[in-house]
Design a protein around this motif. Structure first.
Motif, PDB file in Angstrom:
ATOM      1  N   GLN A 236       0.850  -1.184   0.000  1.00  0.00           N
ATOM      2  CA  GLN A 236       0.000   0.000   0.000  1.00  0.00           C
ATOM      3  C   GLN A 236       0.887   1.235   0.000  1.00  0.00           C
ATOM      4  O   GLN A 236       1.843   1.310   0.776  1.00  0.00           O
ATOM      5  CB  GLN A 236      -0.887   0.021   1.244  1.00  0.00           C
ATOM      6  CG  GLN A 236      -1.858  -1.122   1.296  1.00  0.00           C
ATOM      7  CD  GLN A 236      -2.658  -1.123   2.571  1.00  0.00           C
ATOM      8  OE1 GLN A 236      -2.584  -0.193   3.357  1.00  0.00           O
ATOM      9  NE2 GLN A 236      -3.425  -2.176   2.768  1.00  0.00           N
ATOM     10  N   HIS A 237       0.566   2.188  -0.892  1.00  0.00           N
ATOM     11  CA  HIS A 237       1.374   3.392  -1.012  1.00  0.00           C
ATOM     12  C   HIS A 237       0.482   4.620  -1.039  1.00  0.00           C
ATOM     13  O   HIS A 237      -0.597   4.612  -1.622  1.00  0.00           O
ATOM     14  CB  HIS A 237       2.202   3.359  -2.297  1.00  0.00           C
ATOM     15  CG  HIS A 237       3.212   2.266  -2.315  1.00  0.00           C
ATOM     16  ND1 HIS A 237       4.429   2.369  -1.708  1.00  0.00           N
ATOM     17  CD2 HIS A 237       3.176   1.030  -2.864  1.00  0.00           C
ATOM     18  CE1 HIS A 237       5.101   1.254  -1.880  1.00  0.00           C
ATOM     19  NE2 HIS A 237       4.355   0.425  -2.582  1.00  0.00           N
ATOM     20  N   MET A 238       0.969   5.682  -0.426  1.00  0.00           N
ATOM     21  CA  MET A 238       0.284   6.965  -0.478  1.00  0.00           C
ATOM     22  C   MET A 238       0.860   7.733  -1.661  1.00  0.00           C
ATOM     23  O   MET A 238       2.066   8.002  -1.696  1.00  0.00           O
ATOM     24  CB  MET A 238       0.519   7.733   0.828  1.00  0.00           C
ATOM     25  CG  MET A 238      -0.237   9.017   0.909  1.00  0.00           C
ATOM     26  SD  MET A 238       0.004   9.822   2.485  1.00  0.00           S
ATOM     27  CE  MET A 238       1.057  11.158   1.988  1.00  0.00           C
ATOM     28  N   VAL A 239       0.018   8.054  -2.633  1.00  0.00           N
ATOM     29  CA  VAL A 239       0.489   8.728  -3.840  1.00  0.00           C
ATOM     30  C   VAL A 239      -0.156  10.099  -3.945  1.00  0.00           C
ATOM     31  O   VAL A 239      -1.295  10.308  -3.527  1.00  0.00           O
ATOM     32  CB  VAL A 239       0.198   7.900  -5.118  1.00  0.00           C
ATOM     33  CG1 VAL A 239       0.989   6.616  -5.111  1.00  0.00           C
ATOM     34  CG2 VAL A 239      -1.272   7.624  -5.280  1.00  0.00           C
ATOM     35  N   VAL A 240       0.595  11.040  -4.508  1.00  0.00           N
ATOM     36  CA  VAL A 240       0.153  12.422  -4.703  1.00  0.00           C
ATOM     37  C   VAL A 240       0.183  12.697  -6.200  1.00  0.00           C
ATOM     38  O   VAL A 240       1.072  12.230  -6.913  1.00  0.00           O
ATOM     39  CB  VAL A 240       1.096  13.393  -3.956  1.00  0.00           C
ATOM     40  CG1 VAL A 240       0.678  14.821  -4.174  1.00  0.00           C
ATOM     41  CG2 VAL A 240       1.131  13.066  -2.488  1.00  0.00           C
ATOM     42  N   GLU A 241      -0.765  13.459  -6.671  1.00  0.00           N
ATOM     43  CA  GLU A 241      -0.831  13.774  -8.097  1.00  0.00           C
ATOM     44  C   GLU A 241       0.423  14.531  -8.524  1.00  0.00           C
ATOM     45  O   GLU A 241       0.811  15.515  -7.895  1.00  0.00           O
ATOM     46  CB  GLU A 241      -2.076  14.612  -8.377  1.00  0.00           C
ATOM     47  CG  GLU A 241      -2.511  14.584  -9.815  1.00  0.00           C
ATOM     48  CD  GLU A 241      -3.898  15.167  -9.989  1.00  0.00           C
ATOM     49  OE1 GLU A 241      -4.001  16.125 -10.765  1.00  0.00           O
ATOM     50  OE2 GLU A 241      -4.833  14.662  -9.353  1.00  0.00           O
TER      51      GLU A 241
END
Length: 164
Positions: free
Chosen positions: A65-70
């Motif tokens: 699981q990864h937190m991604v930002v635009e």
């Protein structure tokens, strides 16, 4: 034990009706503990990273699981796609988007319905060398070799909620 409970001259134990001091100590309750003070001073607080004012998504890919930002660039285990191609990740576990002046958080049960993240594959590369060593004692058996993990670097183009 006999001295605490109150024994008579014959050695018989007589139980009293009043609670003893030992029992009262055993069942007393401690006061509720206060949380510790924040170790960061006010001067240091703004230097700590915070996702409070960011739009982001928590996506599951490559078993993690990864937190991604635009607009962000990330590396993960190998994604089977040609560099330059666009891929859609639809396993979005959490989505935080700005609606008018406040943020709206969508938490999936387990996935957010209709949410997706579009990425562009930038390149495929190899990770750092990992030394593998096998050994069996007293058997004259030893093997050594080096492996490289295949990685993919990609850029997040769009984080969206709703039908594409």
């Amino acid at each position: 034990f006999a001295a605490l409970a109150g024994a008579d001259s014959r050695g018989k134990v007589q139980m009293s009706t009043e609670p003893s001091a030992v029992a009262a100590r055993a069942y007393s309750t401690a006061p509720v503990a206060e949380p510790p003070e924040d170790l960061m001073t006010i001067k240091q607080r703004h230097l700590a990273p915070s996702a409070e004012h960011m739009e982001y998504a928590v996506v599951e890919y490559s078993g993690r699981q990864h937190m991604v930002v635009e607009g962000g660039m990330y590396e993960t285990y190998f994604i089977r796609a040609v560099p330059g191609s666009k891929v859609r990740l639809n396993r979005v576990l959490l989505l935080k988007q700005k609606k008018s002046d406040e943020f709206e958080v969508s938490v999936g049960q387990p996935l957010v319905d209709g949410a997706y993240v579009e990425i562009t594959i930038l390149e495929h590369l190899k990770g750092e060398d990992q030394l593998i060593f096998k050994h069996k004692k007293k058997k004259h058996y030893m093997k050594r070799w080096i492996v490289n993990q295949k990685l993919t670097r990609f850029r997040v183009d769009k984080i969206a909620l709703g039908s594409p």
